[in-house]
Structure formats: structure tokens, C-alpha cells
Scaffold this motif. Structure first.
Motif, PDB file in Angstrom:
ATOM      1  N   UNK A  97       0.837  -1.200   0.000  1.00 21.00           N
ATOM      2  CA  UNK A  97       0.000   0.000   0.000  1.00 21.00           C
ATOM      3  C   UNK A  97       0.871   1.248   0.000  1.00 21.00           C
ATOM      4  N   UNK A  98       1.930   1.224   0.790  1.00 25.34           N
ATOM      5  CA  UNK A  98       2.849   2.371   0.831  1.00 25.34           C
ATOM      6  C   UNK A  98       3.492   2.578  -0.540  1.00 25.34           C
ATOM      7  N   UNK A  99       3.867   1.491  -1.196  1.00 26.55           N
ATOM      8  CA  UNK A  99       4.501   1.612  -2.512  1.00 26.55           C
ATOM      9  C   UNK A  99       3.524   2.146  -3.546  1.00 26.55           C
ATOM     10  N   UNK A 100       2.277   1.691  -3.501  1.00 25.87           N
ATOM     11  CA  UNK A 100       1.265   2.190  -4.437  1.00 25.87           C
ATOM     12  C   UNK A 100       1.019   3.675  -4.207  1.00 25.87           C
ATOM     13  N   UNK A 101       0.970   4.065  -2.934  1.00 24.88           N
ATOM     14  CA  UNK A 101       0.781   5.478  -2.620  1.00 24.88           C
ATOM     15  C   UNK A 101       1.953   6.308  -3.130  1.00 24.88           C
ATOM     16  N   UNK A 102       3.164   5.799  -2.945  1.00 31.14           N
ATOM     17  CA  UNK A 102       4.350   6.530  -3.407  1.00 31.14           C
ATOM     18  C   UNK A 102       4.308   6.758  -4.912  1.00 31.14           C
ATOM     19  N   UNK A 103       3.943   5.736  -5.666  1.00 30.93           N
ATOM     20  CA  UNK A 103       3.864   5.875  -7.122  1.00 30.93           C
ATOM     21  C   UNK A 103       2.765   6.861  -7.513  1.00 30.93           C
ATOM     22  N   UNK A 104       1.623   6.763  -6.841  1.00 32.95           N
ATOM     23  CA  UNK A 104       0.543   7.685  -7.158  1.00 32.95           C
ATOM     24  C   UNK A 104       0.891   9.125  -6.840  1.00 32.95           C
ATOM     25  N   UNK A 105       1.502   9.352  -5.684  1.00 33.42           N
ATOM     26  CA  UNK A 105       1.882  10.709  -5.286  1.00 33.42           C
ATOM     27  C   UNK A 105       2.962  11.271  -6.206  1.00 33.42           C
TER      28      UNK A 105
END
Length: 238
Positions: free
Chosen positions: A194-202
Motif C-alpha cells: 500500500x505504501x509503494x502504491x501510494x508513493x507511485x501515485x503521489x
């Protein structure tokens, strides 16, 4: 033709870095470009470029690849630093800040930095104090957009990194998380994916400013990133 977004990643061999690589593999318009100090094994099926150079040369790499954003997942542990405060600060503050300045000077407008829940430059806890000082220093670098991520306990398999207390906490997290309310809610566990997905989205957002994200905010960012990929037909999460 689909525009391809190149995103630089430092800290590719850690838990979050590896998850960023794995998460981006199936996204057609996203290419991760790793920058590291030494060669290291990457996740199976990794679809990315990796540049190996001394940190004082990373700015030249950034200038050459011209990514739209930098994701920084650099960090060490108290044990790996030999329980030496200066050795710990050299990575979690000095190297992170030097990397950020090199990225800004190379023309990268956005930075996403993985920090930690509880980061506070006024803290009496050395780890939290350094994290907070790093966040404060990054705010002065001058990025168009800076996203600070403050995850709680990270859940996920680590490679060659035995952290007994963290493993015990992950095992107990289903019981502990509901007990962490109020100000302690920020320390609840969160899946590294989830943290990695958020990082890519941000990293792909355009709005300017400085933003700090707790677990709930990262879950929203991850969900929005998945929705965006489905809307564009890049991947089907069903």
C-alpha cells in the motif's frame, strides 16, 4: 501512444523500494529507474533500469535520465549502523538530504520521501528526532511538490534483514492495531505494498506544495492510484 513516466528510485533494495519495483511492473506507462551505491539483487521479473554510482555522482545520473519525480526510500537501522548515532544520521539525514539537493539541482520537480510515524525534530527519541530533522531540511530544498510519507509498522517480507522485534510486532498487529487509538493510531501497521502504491501515485501528481501522509492518507492515495490505472486500462485488479 501512451506517455511513459520515468520515476527515479533510491533505496531500491529495502522493503518499500522492492515493493515499488514490483508494483510498477505491470503498469504500462510507468518506468522505474533505480540509482544505487552498489549492485544488488532485484525482485524477480523486475522491469527497470538500474544505475550504480557513488552518491556524489547521483546528480549526474538524475540529469541524464530526467525523471518526473524521485521516490526516496533510503534508510538504515540502529543495528546496521553499529548503534552509532553519527553513522545512522549519515544515511537517514545526510544522504537523504544530499540526494534531494542533487535531484532538485538536476531539475526534478517532485520528491516523495518515506519517513516514519512519529517523526519530530523535537522528539527525545533519537530515531524520531533524526527523521523529523530530515523532513524539516527537505522542506527547504525547494521542490515544486514534496510528499512526506509517515507509515506505521511496515508489514511485508524483508530480504536479508532480520528484525526480531518487528517480526513479533507484525505477528501481533491484528490484535494490537485495534488497541492503538488517538495519537497512537498513526503507529498501526500498514502493508508495504500500500505504501509503494501510494508513493507511485503521489509521484505522478501535479499540484504544488508540501504534503504529509499518515496511514489513512496513504491508503487513499493507493486506492486512487489503482482506480486511475483501471480507468486507463493499464491493469485489472480483479
Amino acid at each position: 501512444m501512451t506517455e511513459v513516466y520515468r520515476i527515479a528510485l533510491v533505496g531500491a533494495t529495502g522493503l518499500i523500494g522492492r515493493r515499488v519495483i514490483e508494483t510498477s511492473n505491470d503498469i504500462a506507462d510507468t518506468r522505474i529507474v533505480g540509482v544505487a551505491r552498489r549492485e544488488a539483487p532485484l525482485p524477480d521479473g523486475a522491469r527497470m533500469e538500474m544505475f550504480v554510482a557513488d552518491p556524489d555522482k547521483w546528480g549526474e545520473v538524475f540529469e541524464a535520465i530526467q525523471p518526473r519525480a524521485l521516490i526516496c526510500a533510503l534508510g538504515t537501522t540502529w543495528k546496521k549502523s553499529g548503534r552509532d548515532e553519527e553513522a545512522f544520521r549519515a544515511v537517514d539525514h545526510d544522504l537523504v538530504l544530499a540526494t534531494a539537493e542533487a535531484a532538485k539541482n538536476a531539475g526534478i520537480p517532485n520528491m516523495v520521501c518515506v519517513s516514519a510515524a512519529g517523526a519530530d525534530f523535537r522528539s527525545k527519541n533519537f530515531y524520531m528526532k533524526v527523521k523529523g530533522e530530515t523532513e524539516m531540511a527537505l522542506s527547504k530544498v525547494g521542490f515544486k511538490r514534496l510528499d512526506i510519507m509517515r507509515p506505521g509498522l511496515l508489514r511485508g517480507p524483508r530480504t536479508n534483514d532480520l528484525r526480531v522485534l518487528e517480526r513479533l510486532a507484525m505477528w501481533a498487529s491484528p490484535l494490537l492495531d485495534p488497541m492503538l487509538g488517538g495519537k497512537w493510531q498513526a503507529y498501526r501497521s500498514i502493508d508495504a505494498r500500500i505504501v509503494s502504491e501510494a508513493a507511485l501515485g503521489l509521484a505522478m501528481r501535479n499540484a504544488a506544495g508540501r504534503f504529509t501522509h499518515n496511514n489513512d492518507a496513504m491508503k487513499r492515495a493507493a486506492r486512487e492510484w489503482r482506480q486511475r490505472n483501471e480507468r486507463l486500462g493499464l491493469v485489472d485488479y480483479e
